[in-house]
Design an enzyme around this catalytic site. Structure first.
Site, short mmCIF file in Angstrom:
data_model
loop_
_atom_site.label_atom_id
_atom_site.label_comp_id
_atom_site.label_asym_id
_atom_site.label_seq_id
_atom_site.Cartn_x
_atom_site.Cartn_y
_atom_site.Cartn_z
CG ASP A 1 -0.33 -0.15 2.53
OD1 ASP A 1 0.69 -0.83 2.64
OD2 ASP A 1 -0.86 0.42 3.52
CG HIS A 2 3.24 2.68 2.28
ND1 HIS A 2 3.28 3.93 2.86
CD2 HIS A 2 2.41 1.93 3.06
CE1 HIS A 2 2.51 3.94 3.95
NE2 HIS A 2 1.97 2.74 4.08
#
Length: 251
Positions: free
Chosen positions: A64-65
């Protein structure tokens, strides 16, 4: 200095929030901090061309990064831009090599320079008039928090973390601390932050930090926004801000 929140969410889909990504404009030159899924699609909404980005800071390598980093490289290549400089924690070069190895048609066309950082490292990215310092965060994988110091101001980006002294010390006298706040007060959680655990850490810092902007919200945080502000407002000199996708802050 302008800070644009491209994504303020997490790995779980939420209406109005994509995954983590912050764009910083330093004298009009953009610096991208993290690039989770959905961040690439936010560029048109923010009125910025993705081809302007040639420097990325990664806090850590959770999907998610970083999920939109290879799509960003491809999108730039399709528009004739092939160079990219990526700063990140230990393991970044091996991770990116494996990712690009699955897409040889991209790998052969892009020129990516990966610089792995250790906590305490100070550096100035090529082409920028700023100084960046990194510190270790308290997460499940190697994670770096960053302090960006420029003529217009200073801010700290926590990445994913439990509240920890490394980040608080990094943020002393900064204008703004962008800190994750994944879950509501009272939630028992490791590797992440709640307003309660952040407040407990801030008690020792006597309003030495300007303002705090909370981000990286799980769906469970919905409905607890006012509670978060109330819990933290007495511990900062400035204000407590709740990040939203496409929100802009000026320092």
């Amino acid at each position: 200095m302008e800070i644009i929140f491209l994504g303020t969410g997490v790995a779980i889909p939420q209406k109005g929030r994509v995954q983590s990504g912050v764009l910083v404009r330093l004298e009009e030159k953009p610096l991208l901090v993290d690039c989770g899924s959905g961040v690439l699609s936010r560029f048109p909404d923010a009125g910025i061309s993705h081809t302007e980005v040639d420097t990325v800071l990664l806090s850590h390598l959770h999907l998610d990064h970083v999920a939109d980093l290879v799509p960003l490289l491809k999108a730039n290549w399709l528009r004739g831009k092939t160079n990219m400089r990526i700063y990140g924690p230990d393991g970044t070069e091996d991770w990116l090599s494996k990712m690009l190895g699955a897409y040889e048609y991209i790998q052969d066309e892009v020129d990516v320079d990966v610089i792995e950082l250790t906590p305490g490292k100070e550096f100035t990215p090529e082409g920028f008039d700023c100084e960046i310092t990194c510190a270790s965060a308290a997460h499940s994988v190697p994670t770096l928090a960053y302090r960006v110091t420029a003529e217009d101001g200073e801010f700290v980006y926590s990445g994913d973390t439990e509240p920890c002294r490394n980040i608080m010390d990094l943020a002393v006298e900064a204008d703004l601390l962008i800190h994750e706040c994944s879950f509501p007060p009272g939630t028992k959680v490791t590797n992440h932050t709640t307003p309660s655990t952040l407040a407990e850490m801030l008690e020792d810092y006597n309003k030495e930090i300007g303002s705090i902007c909370l981000t990286h919200f799980y769906p469970e945080m919905k409905g607890h926004e006012r509670e978060a502000i109330h819990r933290l407002k007495d511990y900062v000199e400035g204000e407590v801000i709740l990040a939203e996708d496409l929100m802009r802050l000026e320092l």
